[in-house]
Scaffold this motif. Structure first.
Motif, PDB file in Angstrom:
ATOM      1  N   PRO A 176       0.831  -1.211   0.000  1.00 17.89           N
ATOM      2  CA  PRO A 176       0.000   0.000   0.000  1.00 17.89           C
ATOM      3  C   PRO A 176       0.867   1.264   0.000  1.00 17.89           C
ATOM      4  N   ARG A 177       0.423   2.282  -0.726  1.00 17.66           N
ATOM      5  CA  ARG A 177       1.198   3.521  -0.862  1.00 17.66           C
ATOM      6  C   ARG A 177       1.406   4.234   0.467  1.00 17.66           C
ATOM      7  N   ARG A 178       0.556   3.999   1.433  1.00 17.10           N
ATOM      8  CA  ARG A 178       0.671   4.713   2.705  1.00 17.10           C
ATOM      9  C   ARG A 178       1.796   4.174   3.597  1.00 17.10           C
ATOM     10  N   LEU A 179       2.401   3.045   3.231  1.00 17.75           N
ATOM     11  CA  LEU A 179       3.537   2.529   3.998  1.00 17.75           C
ATOM     12  C   LEU A 179       4.751   3.418   3.739  1.00 17.75           C
ATOM     13  N   PRO A 180       5.466   3.796   4.799  1.00 20.52           N
ATOM     14  CA  PRO A 180       6.548   4.769   4.653  1.00 20.52           C
ATOM     15  C   PRO A 180       7.642   4.401   3.659  1.00 20.52           C
ATOM     16  N   VAL A 181       8.257   3.254   3.760  1.00 24.91           N
ATOM     17  CA  VAL A 181       9.404   2.926   2.917  1.00 24.91           C
ATOM     18  C   VAL A 181       9.012   2.058   1.729  1.00 24.91           C
ATOM     19  N   LEU A 182       8.146   1.099   1.975  1.00 21.07           N
ATOM     20  CA  LEU A 182       7.813   0.113   0.949  1.00 21.07           C
ATOM     21  C   LEU A 182       6.643   0.510   0.057  1.00 21.07           C
ATOM     22  N   GLY A 183       5.910   1.547   0.420  1.00 18.49           N
ATOM     23  CA  GLY A 183       4.698   1.928  -0.288  1.00 18.49           C
ATOM     24  C   GLY A 183       4.870   2.047  -1.790  1.00 18.49           C
TER      25      GLY A 183
END
Length: 197
Positions: free
Chosen positions: A102-109
């Protein structure tokens, strides 16, 4: 009259986002999609059966190995909800949320989920679930003992009556399909993702 997108009721946006996240991605075979969506329904009857027991007088019920701080009712609710949530993760093997963080994840988004991150836990789960429920069913029925080797009580699960035993078996029998269905969907996910650039 349709409302502009920015003033559409929140429920409409949530429903649209839900459909987009759970829609099957391109290349997912129809049979894999059916199997993935069937998995939560194989777990649902046993959870409902356990939750239904909360409405039966179980003052004499043995809480087994539960710690004193965990009431039987809380354990049953947690077990049922967690089982259903784990079963629902199989949908990620055919939906977009199982391929991109998901885009809202800080690093992996926004990054693609590595194939092994999804396949290894799913494959281990499929093997464990298949072994657990197949062994549990066979051992209990063939040898008359529990998976721990203790004798199955003569009146289990029919201590309340014949209908109770029937409902127990009807609700728990679908769990035997959980592991094999997960295995099939995992193989389909691996084959599809392996061919992608």
């Amino acid at each position: 009259m349709s409302l502009p997108v920015d003033v559409r009721p929140t429920g409409g946006r949530v429903r649209t986002a839900w459909k987009a996240a759970h829609a099957p991605v391109a290349g997912v075979p129809r049979w894999a999609r059916i199997c993935a969506y069937a998995i939560p329904f194989t777990v649902l009857p046993s959870g409902l059966w356990r939750l239904g027991l909360l409405f039966v007088d179980h003052s004499s019920a043995d809480s087994g190995q539960l710690p004193d701080w965990l009431p039987l009712e809380v354990y049953v609710v947690i077990l049922s909800v967690v089982s259903e949530l784990l079963a629902f993760t199989a949908v990620g093997l055919v939906a977009s949320w199982g391929e991109v963080f998901p885009r809202r994840l800080p690093v992996l988004g926004g990054r693609r989920i590595p194939v092994t991150v999804a396949v290894v836990p799913a494959a281990l789960g499929a093997v464990a679930l298949t072994g657990l429920w197949t062994v549990l069913a066979l051992v209990a029925e063939v040898t008359g003992t529990t998976i721990q080797g203790d004798p199955v009580p003569a009146d289990f699960p029919s201590e309340v009556g014949g209908w109770s035993a029937l409902w127990f078996y009807v609700c728990y029998a679908p769990l035997i399909l959980w592991g094999p269905l997960l295995g099939v969907v995992t193989v389909a996910y691996w084959r599809r993702r392996r061919r992608m650039p």
